[in-house]
Design an enzyme around this catalytic site. Structure first.
Site, PDB file in Angstrom:
ATOM      1  N   TYR A   1       0.839  -1.005  -0.103  1.00  0.00           N
ATOM      2  CA  TYR A   1      -0.030   0.023   0.024  1.00  0.00           C
ATOM      3  C   TYR A   1       0.751   1.374  -0.126  1.00  0.00           C
ATOM      4  O   TYR A   1       0.407   2.178  -0.294  1.00  0.00           O
ATOM      5  CB  TYR A   1      -0.981   0.052   1.288  1.00  0.00           C
ATOM      6  CG  TYR A   1      -1.908  -1.147   1.196  1.00  0.00           C
ATOM      7  CD1 TYR A   1      -2.274  -1.834   0.116  1.00  0.00           C
ATOM      8  CD2 TYR A   1      -2.641  -1.273   2.644  1.00  0.00           C
ATOM      9  CE1 TYR A   1      -3.076  -2.915   0.404  1.00  0.00           C
ATOM     10  CE2 TYR A   1      -3.528  -2.150   2.548  1.00  0.00           C
ATOM     11  CZ  TYR A   1      -3.818  -3.146   1.678  1.00  0.00           C
ATOM     12  OH  TYR A   1      -4.752  -4.124   1.707  1.00  0.00           O
TER      13      TYR A   1
ATOM     14  N   HIS B   1       0.659 -11.717   2.124  1.00  0.00           N
ATOM     15  CA  HIS B   1      -0.522 -10.900   1.338  1.00  0.00           C
ATOM     16  C   HIS B   1      -1.107 -11.780   0.238  1.00  0.00           C
ATOM     17  O   HIS B   1      -2.654 -11.825   0.121  1.00  0.00           O
ATOM     18  CB  HIS B   1       0.231  -9.766   0.389  1.00  0.00           C
ATOM     19  CG  HIS B   1      -0.713  -8.476   0.166  1.00  0.00           C
ATOM     20  ND1 HIS B   1      -0.530  -7.320   0.219  1.00  0.00           N
ATOM     21  CD2 HIS B   1      -2.288  -8.660  -0.007  1.00  0.00           C
ATOM     22  CE1 HIS B   1      -1.522  -6.687  -0.100  1.00  0.00           C
ATOM     23  NE2 HIS B   1      -2.488  -7.443  -0.235  1.00  0.00           N
TER      24      HIS B   1
END
Length: 279
Positions: A51, A109
């Site tokens: 991010y 992730h």
């Protein structure tokens, strides 16, 4: 302040039913949004290496006057860092960027099964937990076969699996399997295709019955299913409304009616964990 229910994993780790998603909350504005959310009562803050906002999230946490021990800060190991040595450095970098003595919850992730390094990445998280630089470890977007393998090879079961869950893609089998194993389901994109979903008559009708918004109705549906949701919200108004949804109690029939909106093509995009590659 809203009383948020907590869900408990197989090892006693507890997570609030609603946290703050931070995807695209970057820079000064992102840091301010995190600080404001904590002041409103959020105790779960979800970030990721990819991010590119761990610094902003860390700054927002540092500016808060809430005791650090009351917060759960999540981040995620990217696919390009699965190899053992790179995973260790990535885990350390995330901690430094967040400005924390340890990350509270560190996830893989995506499994990226075609590269077949996720077992190495998992062992790196296990090792980091043993060193004390990570408190709890989990995964994201893992399928049952991925969960089976990492536990078989390491002897350690994840506390969470963060997956796509929303009424168009309710993931009933996955949520049931996780519950049986004491793995907490965390829903990313919990509002799905918000514009279309929030106009669904069944959701609008249930919202009207409870005097809440359609978005709050969907978040209450997640809580009723025992699923942690992490909606992103930058404004105080949306943050407050999302958090308040945790106190809404839906009937079993209402939960079932919303789950019935599930579609065979309900994914938001073509990201089947059996094939998807995230780097």
């Amino acid at each position: 302040m809203t009383e948020v229910p907590f869900f408990t994993a197989h090892n006693g780790f507890r997570m609030p039913a609603i946290g703050l998603g931070t995807y695209r909350l970057n820079g000064d504005a992102g840091a301010a949004a995190v600080t404001a959310a904590i002041a409103l009562g959020y105790r779960l803050i979800d970030s990721a290496f990819n991010y590119e906002n761990e610094g902003a999230v860390g700054a927002g946490i540092a500016a808060s006057d809430v005791d650090r021990s009351d917060l759960i800060v999540t981040t995620k190991l990217p696919g390009r860092h699965h190899e053992s040595a790179r995973a260790r450095v990535s885990i350390e970098e995330s901690r430094y960027r967040l400005g924390l003595d340890a990350t509270d919850l560190h996830l893989i992730h995506w499994p990226n099964p075609a590269r077949d390094l996720y077992a190495q990445a998992w062992q790196a998280l296990v090792d980091a937990q043993q060193r004390g630089t990570v408190r709890q470890i989990g995964v994201s977007n893992f399928l049952p076969e991925h969960l089976d393998r990492i536990e078989r090879e390491s002897g350690v079961r994840p506390v969470t699996n963060q997956i796509e869950v929303h009424p168009y893609f309710p993931q009933e089998d996955a949520v049931r399997l996780h519950a049986q194993r004491g793995i907490l389901t965390v829903a990313w994109s919990p509002l799905g295709r918000a514009g279309e979903l929030l106009a669904e008559p069944v959701i609008v009708d249930i919202a009207s019955t409870h005097g809440i918004t359609p978005a709050q109705t969907v978040l209450a549906w997640h809580a009723a299913r025992g699923t942690v949701s992490i909606p992103k919200a930058s404004s105080a108004a949306h943050q407050r409304a999302n958090l308040a949804a945790a106190a809404v109690v839906l009937s079993p029939g209402e939960v079932e009616a919303i789950t019935g909106l599930g579609r065979p093509d309900g994914r938001l995009f073509n990201a089947d964990p059996a094939h998807h590659q995230e780097l």
